[in-house]
Design a protein around this motif. Sequence first.
Motif, PDB file in Angstrom:
ATOM      1  N   ALA A 245       0.902  -1.055   0.341  1.00 62.71           N
ATOM      2  CA  ALA A 245       0.276  -0.473  -0.496  1.00 62.71           C
ATOM      3  C   ALA A 245       1.100   1.267   0.284  1.00 62.71           C
ATOM      4  O   ALA A 245       0.573   2.412  -0.770  1.00 62.71           O
ATOM      5  CB  ALA A 245      -0.858  -0.414   1.102  1.00 62.71           C
ATOM      6  N   VAL A 246       1.834   1.399   1.136  1.00 67.71           N
ATOM      7  CA  VAL A 246       2.645   2.365   0.725  1.00 67.71           C
ATOM      8  C   VAL A 246       3.857   2.537  -0.283  1.00 67.71           C
ATOM      9  O   VAL A 246       3.606   3.809  -0.818  1.00 67.71           O
ATOM     10  CB  VAL A 246       3.602   2.440   2.283  1.00 67.71           C
ATOM     11  N   LEU A 247       4.102   1.344  -0.300  1.00 63.54           N
ATOM     12  CA  LEU A 247       5.090   1.562  -1.978  1.00 63.54           C
ATOM     13  C   LEU A 247       4.735   1.560  -3.523  1.00 63.54           C
ATOM     14  O   LEU A 247       5.346   2.191  -3.847  1.00 63.54           O
ATOM     15  CB  LEU A 247       5.714  -0.198  -1.826  1.00 63.54           C
ATOM     16  N   GLN A 248       2.958   1.307  -3.282  1.00 66.62           N
ATOM     17  CA  GLN A 248       2.541   1.537  -4.628  1.00 66.62           C
ATOM     18  C   GLN A 248       2.154   3.091  -4.526  1.00 66.62           C
ATOM     19  O   GLN A 248       2.524   3.775  -5.495  1.00 66.62           O
ATOM     20  CB  GLN A 248       1.584   0.597  -4.768  1.00 66.62           C
ATOM     21  N   ALA A 249       1.742   3.816  -3.845  1.00 64.58           N
ATOM     22  CA  ALA A 249       1.350   5.436  -3.533  1.00 64.58           C
ATOM     23  C   ALA A 249       2.814   6.359  -3.703  1.00 64.58           C
ATOM     24  O   ALA A 249       3.217   6.756  -4.389  1.00 64.58           O
ATOM     25  CB  ALA A 249       1.425   5.820  -1.979  1.00 64.58           C
ATOM     26  N   TYR A 250       4.057   5.582  -3.284  1.00 60.70           N
ATOM     27  CA  TYR A 250       5.396   5.886  -3.677  1.00 60.70           C
ATOM     28  C   TYR A 250       5.779   5.965  -4.800  1.00 60.70           C
ATOM     29  O   TYR A 250       6.366   7.000  -5.519  1.00 60.70           O
ATOM     30  CB  TYR A 250       6.686   5.786  -2.256  1.00 60.70           C
ATOM     31  N   VAL A 251       5.573   5.192  -5.522  1.00 60.07           N
ATOM     32  CA  VAL A 251       5.954   4.642  -7.109  1.00 60.07           C
ATOM     33  C   VAL A 251       5.529   5.692  -7.655  1.00 60.07           C
ATOM     34  O   VAL A 251       5.887   5.961  -9.046  1.00 60.07           O
ATOM     35  CB  VAL A 251       5.687   3.200  -7.613  1.00 60.07           C
ATOM     36  N   PHE A 252       3.628   5.684  -7.270  1.00 63.10           N
ATOM     37  CA  PHE A 252       3.336   6.309  -8.482  1.00 63.10           C
ATOM     38  C   PHE A 252       3.240   7.466  -8.283  1.00 63.10           C
ATOM     39  O   PHE A 252       3.272   8.702  -9.125  1.00 63.10           O
ATOM     40  CB  PHE A 252       1.628   6.194  -7.836  1.00 63.10           C
ATOM     41  N   THR A 253       3.854   8.447  -7.105  1.00 60.46           N
ATOM     42  CA  THR A 253       3.983   9.585  -6.734  1.00 60.46           C
ATOM     43  C   THR A 253       5.899  10.138  -7.821  1.00 60.46           C
ATOM     44  O   THR A 253       5.566  10.989  -8.250  1.00 60.46           O
ATOM     45  CB  THR A 253       4.056  10.237  -5.356  1.00 60.46           C
ATOM     46  N   ILE A 254       6.097   8.830  -7.708  1.00 56.92           N
ATOM     47  CA  ILE A 254       7.961   9.548  -7.920  1.00 56.92           C
ATOM     48  C   ILE A 254       7.894   9.014  -9.388  1.00 56.92           C
ATOM     49  O   ILE A 254       8.624   9.990 -10.214  1.00 56.92           O
ATOM     50  CB  ILE A 254       8.670   7.822  -7.290  1.00 56.92           C
ATOM     51  N   LEU A 255       7.006   8.555 -10.155  1.00 53.85           N
ATOM     52  CA  LEU A 255       7.004   7.982 -11.427  1.00 53.85           C
ATOM     53  C   LEU A 255       6.529   9.436 -11.967  1.00 53.85           C
ATOM     54  O   LEU A 255       6.745   9.854 -13.407  1.00 53.85           O
ATOM     55  CB  LEU A 255       6.005   7.389 -11.792  1.00 53.85           C
ATOM     56  N   THR A 256       5.478  10.631 -11.272  1.00 55.26           N
ATOM     57  CA  THR A 256       4.994  11.407 -11.859  1.00 55.26           C
ATOM     58  C   THR A 256       6.304  12.836 -11.713  1.00 55.26           C
ATOM     59  O   THR A 256       5.890  13.307 -12.373  1.00 55.26           O
ATOM     60  CB  THR A 256       3.883  12.291 -10.487  1.00 55.26           C
ATOM     61  N   ALA A 257       6.715  12.329 -10.315  1.00 52.87           N
ATOM     62  CA  ALA A 257       7.854  13.241 -10.523  1.00 52.87           C
ATOM     63  C   ALA A 257       8.898  12.836 -11.439  1.00 52.87           C
ATOM     64  O   ALA A 257       9.595  13.647 -12.279  1.00 52.87           O
ATOM     65  CB  ALA A 257       8.485  13.613  -9.392  1.00 52.87           C
ATOM     66  N   VAL A 258       8.833  11.929 -11.975  1.00 51.67           N
ATOM     67  CA  VAL A 258      10.059  11.234 -13.086  1.00 51.67           C
ATOM     68  C   VAL A 258       9.621  11.893 -14.121  1.00 51.67           C
ATOM     69  O   VAL A 258      10.178  11.914 -15.249  1.00 51.67           O
ATOM     70  CB  VAL A 258      10.654   9.721 -13.288  1.00 51.67           C
ATOM     71  N   TYR A 259       7.784  11.994 -14.776  1.00 52.95           N
ATOM     72  CA  TYR A 259       7.514  12.071 -16.170  1.00 52.95           C
ATOM     73  C   TYR A 259       7.723  13.927 -15.996  1.00 52.95           C
ATOM     74  O   TYR A 259       8.072  14.528 -16.959  1.00 52.95           O
ATOM     75  CB  TYR A 259       5.764  12.647 -15.641  1.00 52.95           C
ATOM     76  N   LEU A 260       7.354  13.967 -14.810  1.00 54.66           N
ATOM     77  CA  LEU A 260       7.436  15.893 -15.144  1.00 54.66           C
ATOM     78  C   LEU A 260       9.270  16.494 -14.851  1.00 54.66           C
ATOM     79  O   LEU A 260       9.506  17.112 -15.765  1.00 54.66           O
ATOM     80  CB  LEU A 260       7.301  16.769 -13.643  1.00 54.66           C
ATOM     81  N   GLN A 261       9.492  15.727 -14.973  1.00 54.49           N
ATOM     82  CA  GLN A 261      11.660  16.179 -14.792  1.00 54.49           C
ATOM     83  C   GLN A 261      11.765  15.630 -16.163  1.00 54.49           C
ATOM     84  O   GLN A 261      12.636  16.681 -16.832  1.00 54.49           O
ATOM     85  CB  GLN A 261      12.373  15.003 -13.889  1.00 54.49           C
ATOM     86  N   LEU A 262      11.317  14.363 -16.822  1.00 52.50           N
ATOM     87  CA  LEU A 262      11.657  14.939 -18.151  1.00 52.50           C
ATOM     88  C   LEU A 262      11.050  15.937 -18.895  1.00 52.50           C
ATOM     89  O   LEU A 262      11.388  15.899 -20.235  1.00 52.50           O
ATOM     90  CB  LEU A 262      11.315  13.172 -19.203  1.00 52.50           C
ATOM     91  N   ALA A 263       9.542  16.469 -18.423  1.00 57.98           N
ATOM     92  CA  ALA A 263       9.103  16.944 -19.544  1.00 57.98           C
ATOM     93  C   ALA A 263       9.934  18.475 -19.274  1.00 57.98           C
ATOM     94  O   ALA A 263       9.951  19.007 -20.046  1.00 57.98           O
ATOM     95  CB  ALA A 263       7.440  17.398 -19.047  1.00 57.98           C
ATOM     96  N   LEU A 264      10.102  18.684 -17.849  1.00 54.55           N
ATOM     97  CA  LEU A 264      11.516  20.435 -17.486  1.00 54.55           C
ATOM     98  C   LEU A 264      12.622  20.011 -18.363  1.00 54.55           C
ATOM     99  O   LEU A 264      13.243  21.063 -17.929  1.00 54.55           O
ATOM    100  CB  LEU A 264      11.124  20.114 -17.137  1.00 54.55           C
ATOM    101  N   ALA A 265      12.965  18.683 -18.768  1.00 54.82           N
ATOM    102  CA  ALA A 265      14.168  18.903 -19.227  1.00 54.82           C
ATOM    103  C   ALA A 265      14.646  19.528 -20.098  1.00 54.82           C
ATOM    104  O   ALA A 265      13.952  20.208 -21.096  1.00 54.82           O
ATOM    105  CB  ALA A 265      14.870  17.743 -19.146  1.00 54.82           C
ATOM    106  N   ASP A 266      16.110  20.020 -19.596  1.00 53.69           N
ATOM    107  CA  ASP A 266      16.672  21.330 -20.879  1.00 53.69           C
ATOM    108  C   ASP A 266      16.623  21.172 -22.022  1.00 53.69           C
ATOM    109  O   ASP A 266      16.730  22.150 -23.597  1.00 53.69           O
ATOM    110  CB  ASP A 266      17.780  22.133 -20.411  1.00 53.69           C
ATOM    111  N   GLU A 267      16.814  19.477 -22.752  1.00 58.10           N
ATOM    112  CA  GLU A 267      17.242  18.369 -24.166  1.00 58.10           C
ATOM    113  C   GLU A 267      15.763  19.002 -24.775  1.00 58.10           C
ATOM    114  O   GLU A 267      15.986  18.875 -25.794  1.00 58.10           O
ATOM    115  CB  GLU A 267      17.172  17.967 -23.499  1.00 58.10           C
ATOM    116  N   HIS A 268      14.497  19.351 -23.841  1.00 59.18           N
ATOM    117  CA  HIS A 268      13.525  19.922 -24.863  1.00 59.18           C
ATOM    118  C   HIS A 268      13.537  21.436 -25.589  1.00 59.18           C
ATOM    119  O   HIS A 268      12.915  21.516 -26.487  1.00 59.18           O
ATOM    120  CB  HIS A 268      11.584  19.768 -24.024  1.00 59.18           C
TER     121      HIS A 268
END
Length: 268
Positions: A245-268
């Motif tokens: 229960a805790v791990l899946q909440a962490y995975v969902f949240t950290i994946l959201t942060a990773v997608y945001l990081q990829l979208a904000l990366a300067d390579e774009h």
Amino acid sequence: MNLILPLASEGDSGGGFVGPNIGEFFPPVVLFAGTPFELNRIMLVRILVAVVIIVVFWLGTRRMSVVPGRGQSLIEMGLDFVRVGIAEDLLGKKDGKRFLPILTTFFFMIVAMNLTGTVPLLNIAGTSVIGVPLVLAGIAYVTWIYAGLRKHPGKFLRNSLFPPGVPVGLYIIVTPIEILSTFIVRPVTHTLRLLMNMIVGHLLLVLFFLATSFFFFEAPGLFKLFGIGTLAFGFVFTLFELLVAVLQAYVFTILTAVYLQLALADEH
């Protein structure tokens, strides 16, 4: 712990062992039947979770002080876990602070709804039906696309679909793959990862406790001893489900942060 024995599904004749089925996730309507506002047990669990989260955070933060009390300390520990361990670690201080509200909401909402699967009398996770995972994944999807478009208005979609450095002739292969993996598969897997873990966890717990009930109360002779084993497995899997229960909440949240990081990366 989830030691309340689940009821068998509707239509069970009462003879022999009947395992869990998908009908567990479509309980009958409890309130407002026949109206657009009808509520079943899962919807009531979700409403209860929302109320509990609001009350807990209100009680923990209504009297903020420099020297925190026990409640304030617990709230601050949870918030710092998301802020430092997820938001700032992946997005940096500026963007981490900017997207902290949505990441914090995701984490605590999912944790609380996942944990209801192990709470007696509730016995089902609010995230075990696709509605909540789909809505949260949709919000995450819109957020990281919006973030990318806002920071790189002229390059985000172009670089996402036509990655720099790839020979022009290969775009006929690369671009469809990028569309599929980034804009279709990503939100689908974001939804299903959370949903399927909660479904499987619930079915396993119901299976073990139904088997325990069957062996203790219906099985003949020495077969009743098997109930000790299924009860033990049920207890162990309840502990495991708490971790999931805790791990899946962490995975969902950290994946959201990773997608945001990829979208904000300067390579774009």
